[in-house]
Design an enzyme around this catalytic site. Structure first.
Site, PDB file in Angstrom:
ATOM      1  N   LYS A  80     -14.885  -0.057  -5.379  1.00  0.00           N
ATOM      2  CA  LYS A  80     -14.011   1.087  -5.092  1.00  0.00           C
ATOM      3  C   LYS A  80     -13.949   2.007  -6.317  1.00  0.00           C
ATOM      4  O   LYS A  80     -13.975   3.228  -6.190  1.00  0.00           O
ATOM      5  CB  LYS A  80     -12.607   0.613  -4.744  1.00  0.00           C
ATOM      6  CG  LYS A  80     -11.660   1.771  -4.755  1.00  0.00           C
ATOM      7  CD  LYS A  80     -10.272   1.399  -4.425  1.00  0.00           C
ATOM      8  CE  LYS A  80      -9.412   2.617  -4.546  1.00  0.00           C
ATOM      9  NZ  LYS A  80      -9.096   2.934  -5.938  1.00  0.00           N
TER      10      LYS A  80
ATOM     11  N   LEU B 179      -0.858  -6.383  -7.195  1.00  0.00           N
ATOM     12  CA  LEU B 179      -2.063  -6.884  -6.528  1.00  0.00           C
ATOM     13  C   LEU B 179      -1.968  -6.800  -5.004  1.00  0.00           C
ATOM     14  O   LEU B 179      -0.899  -6.946  -4.425  1.00  0.00           O
ATOM     15  CB  LEU B 179      -2.338  -8.336  -6.960  1.00  0.00           C
ATOM     16  CG  LEU B 179      -2.486  -8.559  -8.475  1.00  0.00           C
ATOM     17  CD1 LEU B 179      -2.818 -10.019  -8.770  1.00  0.00           C
ATOM     18  CD2 LEU B 179      -3.540  -7.647  -9.084  1.00  0.00           C
TER      19      LEU B 179
ATOM     20  N   SER C 184      -5.343   0.299  -2.501  1.00  0.00           N
ATOM     21  CA  SER C 184      -5.139   0.671  -3.898  1.00  0.00           C
ATOM     22  C   SER C 184      -3.673   0.430  -4.256  1.00  0.00           C
ATOM     23  O   SER C 184      -2.790   0.615  -3.408  1.00  0.00           O
ATOM     24  CB  SER C 184      -5.483   2.152  -4.097  1.00  0.00           C
ATOM     25  OG  SER C 184      -4.900   2.626  -5.291  1.00  0.00           O
ATOM     26  N   SER C 185      -3.426   0.035  -5.491  1.00  0.00           N
ATOM     27  CA  SER C 185      -2.036  -0.168  -5.933  1.00  0.00           C
ATOM     28  C   SER C 185      -1.256   1.139  -5.810  1.00  0.00           C
ATOM     29  O   SER C 185      -0.038   1.135  -5.652  1.00  0.00           O
ATOM     30  CB  SER C 185      -2.007  -0.644  -7.388  1.00  0.00           C
ATOM     31  OG  SER C 185      -2.791  -1.809  -7.520  1.00  0.00           O
ATOM     32  N   ARG C 186      -1.941   2.278  -5.915  1.00  0.00           N
ATOM     33  CA  ARG C 186      -1.253   3.578  -5.865  1.00  0.00           C
ATOM     34  C   ARG C 186      -0.942   4.008  -4.429  1.00  0.00           C
ATOM     35  O   ARG C 186      -0.215   4.984  -4.242  1.00  0.00           O
ATOM     36  CB  ARG C 186      -2.089   4.647  -6.571  1.00  0.00           C
ATOM     37  CG  ARG C 186      -2.119   4.463  -8.096  1.00  0.00           C
ATOM     38  CD  ARG C 186      -2.797   5.634  -8.796  1.00  0.00           C
ATOM     39  NE  ARG C 186      -2.596   5.609 -10.237  1.00  0.00           N
ATOM     40  CZ  ARG C 186      -3.515   5.178 -11.121  1.00  0.00           C
ATOM     41  NH1 ARG C 186      -4.684   4.743 -10.707  1.00  0.00           N
ATOM     42  NH2 ARG C 186      -3.254   5.206 -12.416  1.00  0.00           N
TER      43      ARG C 186
ATOM     44  N   GLY D 170     -14.315  -4.216  -8.598  1.00  0.00           N
ATOM     45  CA  GLY D 170     -14.410  -3.622  -7.268  1.00  0.00           C
ATOM     46  C   GLY D 170     -15.313  -2.399  -7.282  1.00  0.00           C
ATOM     47  O   GLY D 170     -15.256  -1.587  -8.209  1.00  0.00           O
TER      48      GLY D 170
ATOM     49  N   HIS E  94      -7.724  -6.952  -4.519  1.00  0.00           N
ATOM     50  CA  HIS E  94      -7.771  -7.841  -5.683  1.00  0.00           C
ATOM     51  C   HIS E  94      -8.009  -9.284  -5.217  1.00  0.00           C
ATOM     52  O   HIS E  94      -8.785 -10.028  -5.837  1.00  0.00           O
ATOM     53  CB  HIS E  94      -6.455  -7.798  -6.468  1.00  0.00           C
ATOM     54  CG  HIS E  94      -6.090  -6.445  -7.020  1.00  0.00           C
ATOM     55  ND1 HIS E  94      -5.083  -5.681  -6.495  1.00  0.00           N
ATOM     56  CD2 HIS E  94      -6.593  -5.746  -8.069  1.00  0.00           C
ATOM     57  CE1 HIS E  94      -4.962  -4.564  -7.200  1.00  0.00           C
ATOM     58  NE2 HIS E  94      -5.868  -4.571  -8.157  1.00  0.00           N
TER      59      HIS E  94
ATOM     60  N   VAL F  24     -12.371  -3.248  -0.107  1.00  0.00           N
ATOM     61  CA  VAL F  24     -11.555  -3.716   1.018  1.00  0.00           C
ATOM     62  C   VAL F  24     -10.725  -2.534   1.524  1.00  0.00           C
ATOM     63  O   VAL F  24     -10.145  -1.797   0.721  1.00  0.00           O
ATOM     64  CB  VAL F  24     -10.627  -4.872   0.582  1.00  0.00           C
ATOM     65  CG1 VAL F  24      -9.775  -5.356   1.742  1.00  0.00           C
ATOM     66  CG2 VAL F  24     -11.456  -6.020   0.009  1.00  0.00           C
TER      67      VAL F  24
ATOM     68  N   GLN G 192      -5.734   3.835 -21.116  1.00  0.00           N
ATOM     69  CA  GLN G 192      -6.511   4.538 -20.091  1.00  0.00           C
ATOM     70  C   GLN G 192      -5.677   5.551 -19.305  1.00  0.00           C
ATOM     71  O   GLN G 192      -6.158   6.125 -18.334  1.00  0.00           O
ATOM     72  CB  GLN G 192      -7.200   3.545 -19.159  1.00  0.00           C
ATOM     73  CG  GLN G 192      -6.294   2.736 -18.256  1.00  0.00           C
ATOM     74  CD  GLN G 192      -7.044   1.612 -17.574  1.00  0.00           C
ATOM     75  OE1 GLN G 192      -7.484   0.652 -18.205  1.00  0.00           O
ATOM     76  NE2 GLN G 192      -7.223   1.733 -16.269  1.00  0.00           N
TER      77      GLN G 192
HETATM   78  P1  AMP Z   1      -6.830  -2.165 -10.768  1.00  0.00           P
HETATM   79  O1  AMP Z   1      -5.716  -3.166 -10.733  1.00  0.00           O
HETATM   80  O2  AMP Z   1      -6.595  -0.977  -9.923  1.00  0.00           O
HETATM   81  O3  AMP Z   1      -7.281  -1.848 -12.176  1.00  0.00           O
HETATM   82  O4  AMP Z   1      -8.068  -2.906 -10.097  1.00  0.00           O
HETATM   83  C1  AMP Z   1      -8.536  -4.134 -10.577  1.00  0.00           C
HETATM   84  C2  AMP Z   1      -9.861  -4.436  -9.923  1.00  0.00           C
HETATM   85  O5  AMP Z   1      -9.688  -4.516  -8.509  1.00  0.00           O
HETATM   86  C3  AMP Z   1     -10.898  -3.346 -10.173  1.00  0.00           C
HETATM   87  O6  AMP Z   1     -12.165  -3.936 -10.407  1.00  0.00           O
HETATM   88  C4  AMP Z   1     -10.869  -2.566  -8.886  1.00  0.00           C
HETATM   89  O7  AMP Z   1     -12.081  -1.895  -8.616  1.00  0.00           O
HETATM   90  C5  AMP Z   1     -10.632  -3.672  -7.883  1.00  0.00           C
HETATM   91  N1  AMP Z   1     -10.104  -3.116  -6.626  1.00  0.00           N
HETATM   92  C6  AMP Z   1      -9.059  -2.268  -6.489  1.00  0.00           C
HETATM   93  N2  AMP Z   1      -8.927  -1.918  -5.188  1.00  0.00           N
HETATM   94  C7  AMP Z   1      -9.908  -2.545  -4.501  1.00  0.00           C
HETATM   95  C8  AMP Z   1     -10.305  -2.579  -3.130  1.00  0.00           C
HETATM   96  N3  AMP Z   1      -9.677  -1.880  -2.200  1.00  0.00           N
HETATM   97  N4  AMP Z   1     -11.374  -3.345  -2.797  1.00  0.00           N
HETATM   98  C9  AMP Z   1     -12.033  -4.055  -3.738  1.00  0.00           C
HETATM   99  N5  AMP Z   1     -11.717  -4.062  -5.052  1.00  0.00           N
HETATM  100  C10 AMP Z   1     -10.662  -3.319  -5.430  1.00  0.00           C
END
Ligand code: AMP
Length: 314
Positions: free
Chosen positions: A157, A41, A193-195, A155, A45, A184, A69
């Site tokens: 994004k 996170l 992004s986590s990546r 998000g 997040h 964000v 996925q």
């Molecule tokens: P993930 O852990 O990548 O599956 O993301 C979980 C949630 O966080 C998803 O709804 C993403 O779209 C959201 N999210 C990831 N990165 C961002 C960001 N930079 N700004 C806002 N929401 C985000």
């Protein structure tokens, strides 16, 4: 109170039930907000969690790296896992419960069901990741059913994911309301992004062309241009000028149903980009981002904020 961690759907139901009764016994109305994540996170997040905790008395965050996925060649095994730090972030952002199930709890041996949303799942990222959105819809619907939240936060994004989940819940008349949250970004505009942690300095530098390209297109749109090709050209010129960036797609789509905008932008549209940057050791990171092109007063402010962020770093 520390954060509560539920490992099974039964534990989750019991924890939500007990928090609800405590609130109701005190004469307070309870509502549940839900933020699904894959962990690792960051502030993106945290923004979703903070919004949920502002709008609901109980916030549940799921942390589950969903095998359904990921394709066989993708990064399931090396996807970052930082569970203790995730729990701390959830607590600080105002959540009460972290739901961290095992794959076996989510998908028992005899699990056979796939949830898919036609057409919208086959375009954009779906054209390059064929089963991805079926995996996403399947896990999200299970999670929505387990949590039975009033509101779930996604998000923008991952715009295609947000649009597909919104379509799915509308089609099946799911009672949870889906709420999109503005992306964000880092100071130079790169979406968190986590990546992002996979990237070295070279890749990180190249990655900045993505928000730059979106901003260039947004500026053209805000100057009054509604011709789809002209808006796309502004983005593609930036993306093609950076040698360390390998474009997968740059497309302009109707924001509601994700059909291609071929001639003029007449409805709210999303300009979406996906591509790869490469580290010095050859490791590639796939990045996605988008900007919503709109003149709708409710959304215009975040478009203008995005363009202004660019002015600050020029
Ligand atoms: P993930 O852990 O990548 O599956 O993301 C979980 C949630 O966080 C998803 O709804 C993403 O779209 C959201 N999210 C990831 N990165 C961002 C960001 N930079 N700004 C806002 N929401 C985000």
């Amino acid at each position: 109170m520390g954060i509560l961690v539920a490992r099974t759907r039964q534990e989750l139901r019991a924890m939500i039930g007990s928090l609800k009764s405590t609130l109701e016994d005190a004469g307070l109305r309870s509502s549940v907000g839900f933020v699904p994540t894959m962990g690792a996170l960051h502030e993106g997040h945290a923004t979703l969690i903070k919004k949920s905790s502002k709008e609901n008395s109980i916030t549940v965050v799921s942390v589950f790296v969903n095998p359904k996925q990921f394709a066989a060649h993708e990064d399931l095994d090396k996807y970052p896992r930082t569970f203790d730090a995730d729990c701390e972030l959830c607590l600080k952002a105002g959540a009460q419960i972290v739901f961290a199930p095992t794959p076996e709890d989510m998908y028992p041996d005899d699990f056979k069901t796939k949830i898919s949303v036609d057409e919208m799942s086959q375009v954009m990222c779906g054209a390059h990741r064929p089963d991805h959105f079926t995996g996403v819809c399947t896990v999200v619907l299970l999670l929505l059913n387990f949590v039975a939240a009033d509101r779930a936060y996604f998000g923008l994004k991952d715009y295609q994911q947000f649009a597909i989940i919104s379509r799915m819940t509308q089609d099946i008349v799911h009672p949870t309301r889906i709420i999109g949250v503005t992306t964000v970004r880092e100071d130079d505009g790169l979406a968190l992004s986590s990546r992002n942690r996979y990237m070295d300095a070279t890749a990180r530098l190249a990655a900045a062309c993505i928000p730059r390209s979106l901003r260039a297109a947004a500026e053209v749109f805000l100057s009054g241009e509604t011709n789809a090709s002209a808006v796309l050209l502004a983005a593609r010129e930036v993306l093609n000028s950076v040698s360390g960036f390998e474009l997968q797609y740059c497309e302009l789509r109707n924001a509601k149903n994700l059909t291609e905008v071929e001639a003029r932008i007449t409805h709210e549209s999303v300009l979406a980009v996906a591509g790869f940057v490469q580290n010095a050791d050859g490791v590639k990171t796939r990045l996605i981002d988008n900007v919503i092109l709109t003149l709708d007063p409710d959304r215009l402010e975040s478009l203008l904020d995005f363009v202004r962020l660019g002015t600050a770093v020029k």
